[in-house]
Each structure stands twice: as C-alpha cells, then as structure tokens.
Scaffold this motif. Structure first.
Motif, mmCIF file in Angstrom:
data_model
loop_
_atom_site.group_PDB
_atom_site.id
_atom_site.type_symbol
_atom_site.label_atom_id
_atom_site.label_comp_id
_atom_site.label_asym_id
_atom_site.label_seq_id
_atom_site.Cartn_x
_atom_site.Cartn_y
_atom_site.Cartn_z
ATOM 1 N N LYS A 71 1.998 -39.750 32.437
ATOM 2 C CA LYS A 71 2.395 -39.717 33.849
ATOM 3 C C LYS A 71 2.011 -38.392 34.508
ATOM 4 O O LYS A 71 1.608 -38.359 35.671
ATOM 5 N N ASN A 72 2.100 -37.284 33.754
ATOM 6 C CA ASN A 72 1.775 -35.958 34.286
ATOM 7 C C ASN A 72 0.333 -35.541 34.021
ATOM 8 O O ASN A 72 -0.017 -34.368 34.189
ATOM 9 N N ASP A 73 -0.487 -36.479 33.578
ATOM 10 C CA ASP A 73 -1.925 -36.261 33.358
ATOM 11 C C ASP A 73 -2.218 -35.150 32.338
ATOM 12 O O ASP A 73 -3.179 -34.401 32.466
ATOM 13 N N LEU A 74 -1.373 -35.061 31.283
ATOM 14 C CA LEU A 74 -1.636 -34.113 30.192
ATOM 15 C C LEU A 74 -2.515 -34.750 29.121
ATOM 16 O O LEU A 74 -3.323 -34.079 28.493
ATOM 17 N N TRP A 75 -2.347 -36.042 28.879
ATOM 18 C CA TRP A 75 -3.150 -36.793 27.916
ATOM 19 C C TRP A 75 -3.277 -38.227 28.361
ATOM 20 O O TRP A 75 -2.564 -38.679 29.256
ATOM 21 N N GLY A 96 -4.455 -31.117 30.671
ATOM 22 C CA GLY A 96 -3.751 -30.865 29.420
ATOM 23 C C GLY A 96 -4.382 -29.762 28.599
ATOM 24 O O GLY A 96 -3.694 -29.000 27.913
ATOM 25 N N ASN A 97 -5.713 -29.663 28.665
ATOM 26 C CA ASN A 97 -6.434 -28.627 27.925
ATOM 27 C C ASN A 97 -6.126 -27.213 28.400
ATOM 28 O O ASN A 97 -6.391 -26.250 27.698
ATOM 29 N N ARG A 117 -1.375 -23.142 23.639
ATOM 30 C CA ARG A 117 -2.352 -22.077 23.889
ATOM 31 C C ARG A 117 -1.696 -20.761 24.296
ATOM 32 O O ARG A 117 -2.313 -19.723 24.249
ATOM 33 N N GLY A 118 -0.470 -20.784 24.767
ATOM 34 C CA GLY A 118 0.169 -19.578 25.264
ATOM 35 C C GLY A 118 0.046 -19.526 26.770
ATOM 36 O O GLY A 118 -0.331 -20.521 27.377
ATOM 37 N N PRO A 119 0.350 -18.424 27.406
ATOM 38 C CA PRO A 119 0.743 -17.128 26.860
ATOM 39 C C PRO A 119 2.180 -17.141 26.329
ATOM 40 O O PRO A 119 2.958 -18.036 26.643
ATOM 41 N N THR A 149 4.054 -21.322 32.306
ATOM 42 C CA THR A 149 3.833 -22.662 31.769
ATOM 43 C C THR A 149 3.627 -23.636 32.927
ATOM 44 O O THR A 149 4.406 -23.637 33.876
ATOM 45 N N PRO A 150 2.585 -24.485 32.855
ATOM 46 C CA PRO A 150 2.356 -25.453 33.927
ATOM 47 C C PRO A 150 3.549 -26.401 34.111
ATOM 48 O O PRO A 150 4.201 -26.787 33.143
#
Length: 192
Positions: A71-75, A96-97, A117-119, A149-150
């Motif tokens: 739904k949030n277009d991460l995967w 997502g990347n 990935r961080g930070p 964080t997004p």
C-alpha cells in the motif's frame, strides 16, 4: 673515610644514571593507544558514512506488514517463470530501495526479515579485550534515526523494531585501531 663517601657517590651516580637510561628507554617505546568509546563510535560512524558495515537485519512477526508495504509502495509482488516453474516473491520498489537494502517476506506473517540502510544512532555500551592482545570487542546498541526514516516505513514498522545490539571487533594495526567486523552478541567467535 673520604674514599668511602666518594665510592658511595659514584655508586649512587651510576644507579641514578642507569635508572634514568631505563626510564628513557621505556618512554621512547610507542604506547599502545587505548580504544575509547568515543574513538570506537567515530570509527563505526566513519564506516557507515562510507556505506560499509551498515546494513542491519531485523526480524518481524506481523500479519499486516506485507499489505502495508504494498500500500505504501515499499515493495510489490513479482511473478516469474523459470524452466517451467512459476515463482512469486516480493521485491523492493524504487521508493523501498531508499530505506531498505533487502527484504524476505513470508506469507505466514512470521519471520519477515527487513535489512535496513540507516541512518542510525549509536551507543557504545562496553569495551573488553579480545581473544588476541591487539583486538577489542565493542558492544554497541544501534537504532534507526527515526527523524530521517521515510514516512512509508514508519507507517508499517514501529520504531522499537528498528534497533538492535551488536558486538564490533576492532584490531590494532600499528598504532591505529580499525573497525573490522561485527556479530550478534550471542555469537562468540571472532574473525578479524
């Protein structure tokens, strides 16, 4: 009597000279620098800034994670056929990347793995001697920098899930400490 005093002065002079020479010899040898929490933190942060040793995996159990990420277009679900076999798996989208390095999502809702990935924020909790005299084990706690964080990831995963504890291995090269690797606290083996 004069000769005895003279001999004593000579003996004392020799002792003072020898002690002084020994002290100079000892002080001219390079001292092994101590690895402090501030230095260890700086070395870890330096590696992270170069995108090295900064991909941390978290395991999650959630029945809503897959749907939330889609739904949030991460995967997204991708189906492929290889040699007649049809496979489907979730893959990271472009969005997502930006916050995740990899995913391994399970339809059962148990054992999802997200590699971040961080930070991150970092706190050194303990420094001990390693198995060799030129190594140190540095225990540290990391957590995602929630402010950076997004929003899409925040919507799907709670902040407390994006943290962990690790043990860093540091090795002395000459007079310089280097951050070599890390392992989970329960993993006892050191491999420089």
């Amino acid at each position: 009597m004069a000769g005895t005093d003279s001999n004593r002065r000579i003996v004392v002079g020799v002792i003072v000279t020898v002690c002084g020479a020994m002290a100079l010899g000892c002080s001219s040898e390079p001292q092994t620098p101590e690895l402090t929490a501030a230095a260890a933190s700086g070395l870890i942060s330096q590696k992270w800034s170069q995108d090295e040793l900064n991909h941390f995996a978290v395991d999650l159990h959630s029945n809503s994670l897959i749907e939330c990420g889609v739904k949030n277009d991460l995967w997204k679900l991708v189906e492929s056929t290889d040699r007649g076999y049809k496979r489907s798996a979730y893959q990271l989208t472009e969005k997502g990347n930006k916050s995740l390095f990899a995913i391994d999502l399970k339809e059962s809702g148990k054992g999802h793995e997200l590699t971040l990935r961080g930070p991150y924020h970092l706190e050194i909790t303990n420094i001990t001697s390693g198995s060799e005299p030129d190594t140190r084990r540095v225990e540290f706690r990391w957590e995602i920098d929630w402010d950076k964080t997004p929003a899409e990831l925040k919507a799907c995963v709670p902040k407390f899930e994006l943290a962990g504890n690790l043990v860093g291995l540091f090795k002395l090269y000459g007079l310089e400490w280097r951050f070599v690797s890390y392992s989970k606290p329960d993993a006892g083996s050191e491999k420089p």
